[in-house]
Design a protein around this motif. Structure first.
Motif, short mmCIF file in Angstrom:
data_model
loop_
_atom_site.label_atom_id
_atom_site.label_comp_id
_atom_site.label_asym_id
_atom_site.label_seq_id
_atom_site.Cartn_x
_atom_site.Cartn_y
_atom_site.Cartn_z
N ARG A 1 -6.22 -12.83 12.16
CA ARG A 1 -7.53 -12.70 11.52
C ARG A 1 -8.25 -11.57 12.25
O ARG A 1 -8.31 -11.57 13.48
N ALA A 2 -8.79 -10.63 11.49
CA ALA A 2 -9.41 -9.46 12.11
C ALA A 2 -10.81 -9.23 11.58
O ALA A 2 -11.11 -9.51 10.42
N LEU A 3 -11.63 -8.70 12.45
CA LEU A 3 -12.98 -8.30 12.08
C LEU A 3 -12.86 -6.98 11.30
O LEU A 3 -12.17 -6.07 11.74
N GLY A 4 -13.55 -6.87 10.16
CA GLY A 4 -13.43 -5.68 9.33
C GLY A 4 -14.22 -4.48 9.84
O GLY A 4 -13.85 -3.34 9.63
N THR A 5 -15.33 -4.75 10.53
CA THR A 5 -16.17 -3.65 11.03
C THR A 5 -15.89 -3.43 12.52
O THR A 5 -15.28 -4.28 13.18
N GLU A 6 -16.36 -2.31 13.05
CA GLU A 6 -16.20 -2.01 14.48
C GLU A 6 -17.42 -2.53 15.25
O GLU A 6 -18.52 -2.01 15.08
N LYS B 1 -14.49 -19.89 15.98
CA LYS B 1 -14.70 -18.48 16.35
C LYS B 1 -14.27 -18.31 17.80
O LYS B 1 -14.78 -19.00 18.68
N ARG B 2 -13.31 -17.42 18.01
CA ARG B 2 -12.79 -17.20 19.37
C ARG B 2 -12.95 -15.74 19.75
O ARG B 2 -12.96 -14.86 18.89
N LEU B 3 -13.01 -15.50 21.05
CA LEU B 3 -12.99 -14.11 21.53
C LEU B 3 -11.61 -13.53 21.20
O LEU B 3 -10.62 -14.26 21.21
N PRO B 4 -11.52 -12.23 20.91
CA PRO B 4 -10.22 -11.67 20.50
C PRO B 4 -9.19 -11.71 21.61
O PRO B 4 -9.51 -11.47 22.77
N GLN B 5 -7.96 -12.01 21.22
CA GLN B 5 -6.84 -11.95 22.18
C GLN B 5 -6.19 -10.58 22.17
O GLN B 5 -5.40 -10.26 23.05
N ALA B 6 -6.50 -9.79 21.14
CA ALA B 6 -5.91 -8.45 21.01
C ALA B 6 -6.96 -7.49 20.48
O ALA B 6 -7.81 -7.88 19.66
N LEU B 7 -6.88 -6.25 20.94
CA LEU B 7 -7.84 -5.22 20.53
C LEU B 7 -7.11 -3.94 20.17
O LEU B 7 -6.18 -3.54 20.87
N ILE B 8 -7.55 -3.29 19.09
CA ILE B 8 -7.10 -1.92 18.81
C ILE B 8 -8.16 -1.04 19.46
O ILE B 8 -9.30 -0.96 18.99
N VAL B 9 -7.82 -0.41 20.58
CA VAL B 9 -8.83 0.29 21.40
C VAL B 9 -8.89 1.80 21.15
O VAL B 9 -9.77 2.48 21.66
N GLY B 10 -7.94 2.34 20.39
CA GLY B 10 -7.97 3.79 20.14
C GLY B 10 -6.77 4.18 19.30
O GLY B 10 -5.92 3.34 18.99
N VAL B 11 -6.77 5.51 18.98
CA VAL B 11 -7.81 6.49 19.22
C VAL B 11 -8.43 6.88 17.89
O VAL B 11 -7.82 6.69 16.84
N LYS B 12 -9.64 7.42 17.97
CA LYS B 12 -10.32 7.89 16.77
C LYS B 12 -9.43 8.91 16.03
O LYS B 12 -8.83 9.77 16.66
N LYS B 13 -9.36 8.79 14.72
CA LYS B 13 -8.55 9.66 13.85
C LYS B 13 -7.05 9.59 14.18
O LYS B 13 -6.30 10.51 13.89
N GLY B 14 -6.62 8.48 14.76
CA GLY B 14 -5.19 8.33 15.08
C GLY B 14 -4.43 7.52 14.04
O GLY B 14 -3.22 7.61 13.94
N GLY B 15 -5.17 6.68 13.29
CA GLY B 15 -4.53 5.78 12.33
C GLY B 15 -4.91 4.33 12.59
O GLY B 15 -4.21 3.41 12.16
N THR B 16 -6.04 4.13 13.28
CA THR B 16 -6.44 2.76 13.66
C THR B 16 -6.81 1.91 12.45
O THR B 16 -6.49 0.73 12.40
N ARG B 17 -7.48 2.50 11.47
CA ARG B 17 -7.87 1.74 10.27
C ARG B 17 -6.62 1.29 9.51
O ARG B 17 -6.56 0.15 9.03
N ALA B 18 -5.61 2.15 9.44
CA ALA B 18 -4.36 1.78 8.76
C ALA B 18 -3.70 0.59 9.47
O ALA B 18 -3.31 -0.38 8.83
#
Length: 272
Positions: free
Chosen positions: A46-51, A17-34
């Motif tokens: 490998r990505a965490l499924g929840t926020e 388990k490592r700290l993330p090297q990359a983050l999707i930081v925004g924006v809400k309703k922009g298409g982040t889930r996609a």
């Protein structure tokens, strides 16, 4: 039955388990889930499924707690998480920088007027009694005074929020995904995301098909997943109908912010 966290031989799962090297930081309703669902197809991600909301709501729990949420990865894999509210959280850039100054940041942006309507549509589905979109958007409609304290409006002032990030991170470490192009050309947008993350272009045209009902690209079935994957019911919702004059007034309001944003990031998103 197999124990959780064990493989067939009963030994622990490989990886750390490592700290993330990359983050999707925004924006809400922009298409982040996609973007998250599409990039998770890549074998090197490998990505965490929840926020986890670590850098805004849960920072007090500490980095060890944050790390414990992460999926196990091999040395060659990237750990990623997404929490779209980070982009508009004043303390987030400093906190992420203090975790690692090398963190790669992904921001999915979309026409701020459409984004605000989408945001309102989502809230309305949960709270049907809220005031009208028009009523919330303006302090004084006849004077054209937009209410910038309303979050749905404020989030779309991208140039304003970006200033906080650029105090800590160079532009080269921030990648902007076009929410519009993500729909019309998902493979092209995801190709650029893969380049930014420094991983091979594994996700291509063959991974997508266009779902006409949702008006949205979906992932085709692959060897690893036998069913095609589309985003949940809440994605591709039909937006509330808004008075075209209100839309024009908001377009005018956002124009200077959009232009400043284009100039800062060196990319024209063609929202004008």
């Amino acid at each position: 039955p197999r124990l959780a966290g064990a493989n067939h031989s009963g030994s622990p799962k490989p990886g750390t388990k490592r700290l993330p090297q990359a983050l999707i930081v925004g924006v809400k309703k922009g298409g982040t889930r996609a973007v998250l669902e599409f990039i998770r197809v890549h074998p090197d991600v490998r990505a965490l499924g929840t926020e986890p909301h670590f850098f805004d709501r849960n920072y007090g729990r500490g980095l060890d707690w944050y790390r414990s949420l992460m999926p196990r990865t091999l040395e060659t894999q990237i750990t990623l998480e997404k929490t779209p509210s980070y982009f508009v959280t004043q303390e987030a850039p400093r906190r992420i920088f203090s975790m690692s100054r090398d963190t790669k940041l992904i921001v999915v942006v979309r026409n701020p007027v459409t984004r605000a309507i989408s945001d309102y549509t989502q809230t309305l589905s949960k709270k049907p009694d809220i005031p009208t979109f028009e009523g919330l958007s303006f302090r004084n409609r006849s004077l054209g005074l937009v209410d910038v304290s309303w979050n749905a409006i404020r989030i779309g002032m991208y140039a304003l929020h970006l200033e906080s990030w650029l105090r800590y991170f160079p532009l080269a470490q921030i990648h902007f995904v076009s929410g519009e192009r993500l729909i019309t050309d998902p493979a092209g947008e995801m190709g650029r995301v893969q380049d930014f993350l420094g991983i091979k272009r594994f996700i291509t045209d063959k991974h997508f098909y266009f779902n006409k009902t949702k008006g949205f690209p979906c992932l085709r079935k692959t060897q690893s997943s036998l069913l095609p994957r589309c985003l949940g019911k809440s994605k591709g919702r039909t937006h509330v109908q808004i008075d075209p004059e209100v839309i024009d007034q908001l377009r005018e309001f956002y124009r200077p912010y959009n232009i400043k944003f284009y100039e800062t990031v060196g990319q024209d998103f063609r929202w004008e």
